[in-house]
Design a protein around this motif. Structure first.
Motif, PDB file in Angstrom:
ATOM      1  N   ALA A  23     -21.350  -2.890   6.386  1.00  0.00           N
ATOM      2  CA  ALA A  23     -21.126  -1.479   6.702  1.00  0.00           C
ATOM      3  C   ALA A  23     -19.625  -1.237   6.789  1.00  0.00           C
ATOM      4  N   LEU A  24     -19.235   0.024   6.629  1.00  0.00           N
ATOM      5  CA  LEU A  24     -17.820   0.382   6.622  1.00  0.00           C
ATOM      6  C   LEU A  24     -17.562   1.483   7.641  1.00  0.00           C
ATOM      7  N   ASP A  25     -16.414   1.403   8.302  1.00  0.00           N
ATOM      8  CA  ASP A  25     -15.980   2.492   9.169  1.00  0.00           C
ATOM      9  C   ASP A  25     -14.499   2.747   8.940  1.00  0.00           C
ATOM     10  N   ALA A  26     -13.866   3.508   9.802  1.00  0.00           N
ATOM     11  CA  ALA A  26     -12.477   3.900   9.577  1.00  0.00           C
ATOM     12  C   ALA A  26     -11.527   2.705   9.532  1.00  0.00           C
ATOM     13  N   GLN A  27     -11.883   1.604  10.200  1.00  0.00           N
ATOM     14  CA  GLN A  27     -11.025   0.422  10.235  1.00  0.00           C
ATOM     15  C   GLN A  27     -11.362  -0.593   9.154  1.00  0.00           C
ATOM     16  N   GLY A  28     -12.360  -0.288   8.310  1.00  0.00           N
ATOM     17  CA  GLY A  28     -12.727  -1.209   7.240  1.00  0.00           C
ATOM     18  C   GLY A  28     -14.110  -1.783   7.442  1.00  0.00           C
ATOM     19  N   PRO A  29     -14.333  -3.038   7.042  1.00  0.00           N
ATOM     20  CA  PRO A  29     -15.644  -3.657   7.204  1.00  0.00           C
ATOM     21  C   PRO A  29     -16.006  -3.809   8.685  1.00  0.00           C
ATOM     22  N   VAL A  30     -17.155  -3.295   9.072  1.00  0.00           N
ATOM     23  CA  VAL A  30     -17.605  -3.436  10.448  1.00  0.00           C
ATOM     24  C   VAL A  30     -17.770  -4.916  10.778  1.00  0.00           C
ATOM     25  N   HIS A  31     -17.294  -5.318  11.956  1.00  0.00           N
ATOM     26  CA  HIS A  31     -17.376  -6.694  12.445  1.00  0.00           C
ATOM     27  C   HIS A  31     -16.403  -7.650  11.757  1.00  0.00           C
ATOM     28  N   GLU A 127      -2.255   1.200  11.349  1.00  0.00           N
ATOM     29  CA  GLU A 127      -2.166   1.739   9.994  1.00  0.00           C
ATOM     30  C   GLU A 127      -1.740   0.669   9.000  1.00  0.00           C
ATOM     31  N   VAL A 128      -2.345   0.738   7.815  1.00  0.00           N
ATOM     32  CA  VAL A 128      -1.936  -0.093   6.695  1.00  0.00           C
ATOM     33  C   VAL A 128      -0.589   0.410   6.190  1.00  0.00           C
ATOM     34  N   ASP A 129       0.229  -0.480   5.676  1.00  0.00           N
ATOM     35  CA  ASP A 129       1.543  -0.108   5.148  1.00  0.00           C
ATOM     36  C   ASP A 129       1.391   0.985   4.089  1.00  0.00           C
ATOM     37  N   PRO A 130       1.895   2.200   4.366  1.00  0.00           N
ATOM     38  CA  PRO A 130       1.703   3.295   3.408  1.00  0.00           C
ATOM     39  C   PRO A 130       2.431   3.088   2.091  1.00  0.00           C
ATOM     40  N   ALA A 131       3.415   2.196   2.073  1.00  0.00           N
ATOM     41  CA  ALA A 131       4.109   1.924   0.816  1.00  0.00           C
ATOM     42  C   ALA A 131       3.171   1.339  -0.228  1.00  0.00           C
ATOM     43  N   TRP A 132       2.108   0.675   0.238  1.00  0.00           N
ATOM     44  CA  TRP A 132       1.126   0.085  -0.670  1.00  0.00           C
ATOM     45  C   TRP A 132      -0.135   0.927  -0.783  1.00  0.00           C
ATOM     46  N   PRO A 135      -0.792   7.081   2.912  1.00  0.00           N
ATOM     47  CA  PRO A 135      -0.943   7.381   4.334  1.00  0.00           C
ATOM     48  C   PRO A 135      -2.394   7.395   4.789  1.00  0.00           C
ATOM     49  N   GLY A 136      -2.594   7.104   6.076  1.00  0.00           N
ATOM     50  CA  GLY A 136      -3.889   7.320   6.704  1.00  0.00           C
ATOM     51  C   GLY A 136      -4.878   6.185   6.630  1.00  0.00           C
ATOM     52  N   GLN A 137      -4.552   5.087   5.951  1.00  0.00           N
ATOM     53  CA  GLN A 137      -5.475   3.951   5.872  1.00  0.00           C
ATOM     54  C   GLN A 137      -5.326   3.063   7.114  1.00  0.00           C
ATOM     55  N   LEU A 138      -6.458   2.651   7.688  1.00  0.00           N
ATOM     56  CA  LEU A 138      -6.451   1.840   8.901  1.00  0.00           C
ATOM     57  C   LEU A 138      -7.031   0.463   8.641  1.00  0.00           C
ATOM     58  N   THR A 139      -6.702  -0.466   9.511  1.00  0.00           N
ATOM     59  CA  THR A 139      -7.317  -1.782   9.500  1.00  0.00           C
ATOM     60  C   THR A 139      -7.428  -2.266  10.933  1.00  0.00           C
ATOM     61  N   ALA A 140      -8.154  -3.356  11.140  1.00  0.00           N
ATOM     62  CA  ALA A 140      -8.310  -3.928  12.479  1.00  0.00           C
ATOM     63  C   ALA A 140      -7.267  -5.039  12.657  1.00  0.00           C
ATOM     64  N   PHE A 141      -7.707  -6.284  12.918  1.00  0.00           N
ATOM     65  CA  PHE A 141      -6.766  -7.381  13.131  1.00  0.00           C
ATOM     66  C   PHE A 141      -6.529  -8.201  11.865  1.00  0.00           C
ATOM     67  N   SER A 142      -6.820  -7.653  10.695  1.00  0.00           N
ATOM     68  CA  SER A 142      -6.550  -8.364   9.444  1.00  0.00           C
ATOM     69  C   SER A 142      -5.052  -8.590   9.303  1.00  0.00           C
ATOM     70  N   ALA A 249      -7.458  -4.639  -0.689  1.00  0.00           N
ATOM     71  CA  ALA A 249      -8.043  -3.364  -1.104  1.00  0.00           C
ATOM     72  C   ALA A 249      -8.280  -2.449   0.086  1.00  0.00           C
ATOM     73  N   VAL A 250      -8.372  -1.159  -0.225  1.00  0.00           N
ATOM     74  CA  VAL A 250      -8.747  -0.139   0.748  1.00  0.00           C
ATOM     75  C   VAL A 250      -9.883   0.687   0.169  1.00  0.00           C
ATOM     76  N   VAL A 251     -10.643   1.319   1.047  1.00  0.00           N
ATOM     77  CA  VAL A 251     -11.734   2.200   0.621  1.00  0.00           C
ATOM     78  C   VAL A 251     -11.144   3.568   0.295  1.00  0.00           C
ATOM     79  N   ARG A 252     -11.414   4.046  -0.913  1.00  0.00           N
ATOM     80  CA  ARG A 252     -10.932   5.369  -1.312  1.00  0.00           C
ATOM     81  C   ARG A 252     -12.009   6.438  -1.119  1.00  0.00           C
ATOM     82  N   THR A 253     -13.198   6.188  -1.596  1.00  0.00           N
ATOM     83  CA  THR A 253     -14.285   7.146  -1.408  1.00  0.00           C
ATOM     84  C   THR A 253     -15.587   6.389  -1.199  1.00  0.00           C
TER      85      THR A 253
END
Length: 272
Positions: A23-31, A127-132, A135-142, A249-253
């Motif tokens: 499953a996916l949420d705002a921070q990426g893969p759940v768990h 937030e994930v580095d917006p240079a890559w 803006p607006g992409q999040l992650t957890a402790f990756s 990678a990040v989730v786009r849609t």
């Protein structure tokens, strides 16, 4: 092409859990990387300095966690405490919640190092580095991005050059893609779609993943084998001196209830 393996790593640098669905949420893969060990200064602890972490299994149970490791009793933990603390992962300072003194003592005894076990709250923003990724992409402790994508053909190519084959576990991806592909085909992908219809998830592959010492650590024993990185460096080392395998990678849609599923079809939408 199809998804041949899916995995999450609930505890940063802990043992992988193979799954059929992510499953996916705002921070990426759940768990995935939602728990982490930190030292007395609040700084993240990983296999880079403590290889035995690869032997620690963390299984989510609701908001809690079940911990197991060789030579240690199984420990079941309830939801995180209300206590918050600021922790650091790769220079990012984020708010985490403590899992409690029992968890801290258990993990400290296993590693032989005073550590605290913390959880990433759903409302914490890293937030994930917006240079890559923009803006607006999040992650957890990756390490820096919510997802890591690799192809089975890349591992097959490496294994043909090793005396003893290795598993993708050493490289800690979330998504492994199989099909009639050349080695490291993922290097040329920009956007991919996994699944179809209401299950469709579009990923953008935003940055190649540079490799540290962790692929040299056997996840079954915590022993190191430097030959693996030596072989990789012979054909994957770039001009910057780093060795790259896989794509962050990040989730786009995605559809509202979409998830990544084992066996799902994969389509390349855009190449670099």
């Amino acid at each position: 092409m199809h998804v041949s393996e899916l995995a999450v790593h609930p505890l940063k640098s802990g043992r992988r859990l193979r799954v059929d669905r992510i499953a996916l949420d705002a921070q990426g893969p759940v768990h995935d990387r939602r728990w982490m060990l930190v030292d007395a200064a609040g700084r993240f602890v990983t296999q880079r300095t403590h290889p035995a972490l690869c032997l620690l299994t963390a299984v989510p149970e609701g908001e809690g966690l079940c911990l197991s490791a060789p030579g240690r009793p199984v420990l079941r933990l309830a939801a995180p405490l209300a206590e918050t603390l600021t922790v650091e992962v790769w220079g990012d300072r984020v708010v985490a919640r403590a899992m409690g003194p029992v968890a801290d003592a258990w993990c400290s005894a296993f590693l032989g190092l005073p550590v605290r076990l913390v959880a990433m709250p759903a409302d914490s923003r890293r937030e994930v580095d917006p240079a890559w990724a923009g803006p607006g992409q999040l992650t957890a402790f990756s390490d820096g991005f919510p997802l890591l994508v690799v192809t089975q053909s890349s591992l097959d190519y490496l294994n043909r050059q090793l005396p003893v084959p290795v598993d993708w576990d050493r490289f800690r991806p979330n998504v492994v893609i199989a099909g009639d592909l050349p080695p490291h085909a993922e290097d040329s992908w920009r956007r991919i779609r996994i699944g179809s219809g209401d299950d469709a998830v579009e990923l953008e592959l935003v940055k190649p993943c540079s490799r540290c010492v962790i692929p040299s650590i056997d996840p079954a024993t915590a022993a190191k084998d430097g030959q693996i990185l030596t072989v990789l460096q012979s054909y994957r080392r770039r001009a910057d001196g780093r060795t790259y395998v896989g794509q962050n990678a990040v989730v786009r849609t995605r559809a509202l209830q979409a998830a990544l599923r084992l066996g799902a079809s994969v389509e390349v939408l855009e190449t670099v």
